[in-house]
Enzyme design. Sequence first.
Site, mmCIF file in Angstrom:
data_model
loop_
_atom_site.group_PDB
_atom_site.id
_atom_site.type_symbol
_atom_site.label_atom_id
_atom_site.label_comp_id
_atom_site.label_asym_id
_atom_site.label_seq_id
_atom_site.Cartn_x
_atom_site.Cartn_y
_atom_site.Cartn_z
ATOM 1 N N CYS A 2 1.077 -1.242 -0.291
ATOM 2 C CA CYS A 2 0.145 0.155 0.322
ATOM 3 C C CYS A 2 0.738 1.067 0.353
ATOM 4 O O CYS A 2 1.488 1.410 0.733
ATOM 5 C CB CYS A 2 -0.911 -0.182 1.158
ATOM 6 S SG CYS A 2 -2.472 -0.972 1.348
ATOM 7 N N LYS A 579 6.199 -3.154 -6.420
ATOM 8 C CA LYS A 579 7.354 -3.020 -6.262
ATOM 9 C C LYS A 579 7.948 -3.351 -5.623
ATOM 10 O O LYS A 579 9.065 -3.710 -5.441
ATOM 11 C CB LYS A 579 7.500 -1.647 -6.793
ATOM 12 C CG LYS A 579 9.211 -1.626 -7.650
ATOM 13 C CD LYS A 579 9.196 -1.937 -8.436
ATOM 14 C CE LYS A 579 10.834 -1.750 -8.554
ATOM 15 N NZ LYS A 579 11.953 -2.826 -9.347
HETATM 16 C C1 F6R Z 1 11.713 -8.800 -8.970
HETATM 17 C C2 F6R Z 1 11.239 -8.179 -7.080
HETATM 18 C C3 F6R Z 1 10.654 -8.772 -6.435
HETATM 19 C C4 F6R Z 1 12.121 -7.563 -5.407
HETATM 20 C C5 F6R Z 1 12.344 -8.152 -3.636
HETATM 21 C C6 F6R Z 1 12.858 -7.992 -3.305
HETATM 22 O O1 F6R Z 1 11.279 -9.017 -10.438
HETATM 23 O O2 F6R Z 1 11.931 -7.732 -7.927
HETATM 24 O O3 F6R Z 1 11.570 -10.195 -5.708
HETATM 25 O O4 F6R Z 1 12.973 -8.264 -5.594
HETATM 26 O O5 F6R Z 1 10.910 -7.785 -3.385
HETATM 27 O O6 F6R Z 1 13.023 -6.191 -2.997
HETATM 28 P P1 F6R Z 1 13.801 -5.325 -2.792
HETATM 29 O O7 F6R Z 1 14.997 -5.834 -3.718
HETATM 30 O O8 F6R Z 1 13.572 -3.593 -3.334
HETATM 31 O O9 F6R Z 1 14.276 -4.935 -1.189
#
Ligand code: F6R
Length: 584
Positions: A2, A579
């Site tokens: 969210c 994301k």
């Molecule tokens: C896949 C993806 C997720 C992130 C994961 C960790 O494409 O983006 O698997 O890699 O949620 O996110 P961060 O790198 O932001 O800690």
Amino acid sequence: MCGIIAYNGRDDAMPYLVDGIRNLEYRGYDSCGCAFQSTNGIQVRKDVGRVDDVIRKYQLDGEHSNTAMFHTRWATNGPVSVKNAHPISDCTGEIAVVHNGIVENWAELKESLSMHKFRSDTDTEVIAHIVEDRLNKGGTLREAAKYAYKNIKGASSFLVMKSGSDEIVAVKHGSPLVLGLSKNGHFISSDIPSFSAYTNKVIYLHDGDLVSITKSGYSIMNMAHVKAAHKISYIKTDYTENDRSGFKHFMIKEIMEQPRLIKQIVKSDISALEKSASVLNQSKTVYLVGAGTSFHVALIGAHNMRLNGINAIAIQPQDAKDYSKVFKKDDVFIIVSQSGETADIISMLPLIKENKKLGILNSAESTLARAVDIPIFINAGHEKGVAATKTFTLSSIYLVLLSMFASGNKEAALRDLRLLSLNIYNLFVPSVLSSVSKAASILKKKTDVFYLGKGLDYAIALEGALKMKEVSYLHAEAIDTATFRHGPLALISNGAFAVSIVSRETKQDAIRNLREVKARKGKIIGISYENSDVFDIFIKVPEAGNFSFIQQAIVTQLLSYKVSVLRGIDPDHPRNLAKSVTVK
Ligand code: F6R
């Protein structure tokens, strides 16, 4: 996960917030809603669907108010529906709450609020009713919000508004919240890019902060009602680049940006890497921590470190508690996180309070950037596509550089990086792109695909399979080529497809194992530096010494993107995803 954004001030809040909530859509896009003060009290508009659909449906850009808040939801508790979209109201509709996090004791609290009429399935609704109860007993909105905070368990940040009041009250606990200060008013948001076009002056809120913003100012107290003295920071990152530069999707734009970004590393200041390399040399064990794609980066880093004689292990943050008994004071942790906000990582930090922490990060303004001792920024620019692409490659490059610097192989590392920056252009040539398209048009019709690789190639297989699952919904499974015959081979029959990552180091063994797949009438898409008779489709990748794997990874990104588009999926907004994963 969210996203939350609010504005209170002398300007009309709606243009800021309509723009701001679009920039928070990466945090979830199941439903969207807003609450704003009007001469008739609080107005709430909300619906399922993407942010722009809800804005259009209720013509929110045509509304005017000085005091308003927006929310975009990634469903945790309660299905995707209008009633579960935020803001969530109390019995009277006089109180509105937006929330990021999970109220873990919501069921028990709901029972104790049995006199109230619950209209949603969300855990958030207990907050609205607790605030309602408390206000009925007298007191201020701030006191009521504090009372709610004291009663709920779990990482939860929330904002609350009351009909007729010009105040927005925020509670920060667990999930990120940042205050933006501008000349005519103030913002509170889950993330800086949502308001960075309007101010670069921010205060990072701490857990337990109780914040009030009114048209004339703001105050931050802790729960003991002591005024907090947080310092003002100034945002350095430029988040304003929002266009797709002529590409149909952010995912392909970000894939195509990689050659330029790699060239940029060649020219960049590498002093942070040199400093970090000496830290690695003083450690007994290096733990590399990351989630999802970032875990695959950690696997690549750990593999390369072991090859260079450094004792390194990649772990997922969720497993840190199991490992904690073997953590030693002089172990070094390398945290890999694109967003710097992944809740699973943030919540393991207390386990490694005493340890030296390096970060391979993309966001200078993130929670993890502030939590580590030495942040190493990959400078990939804002990644908007939900599937990580350029941040995967850049983080992997930085880790390999770090590992090679630490083991005294700096010159070789820089030589290979220069080679990569030149050779990578041979990846985006018609012969390679047409092989990728051919493979994509076959995979488009499949329900399953296997990604095979050994050693470092296996890490690329894991990442390739994850990317394919995320953006094309194709069941893609990565299996170590050498273990395929210990069971998974039973899945191979006529028509089964495997994407095989084969590098010079693994070729001999890999091809032998792949013949076993061929013998069972399986078909093979080979991503390799040279062709082999076992490949049904060959995608040629140029080599670049220690960085050859980067080009294999980019081919898997292109393949996933093409299958996604051929299947009519929007790769920038795959279903059920967000994301950054800011809930545990
Ligand atoms: C896949 C993806 C997720 C992130 C994961 C960790 O494409 O983006 O698997 O890699 O949620 O996110 P961060 O790198 O932001 O800690």
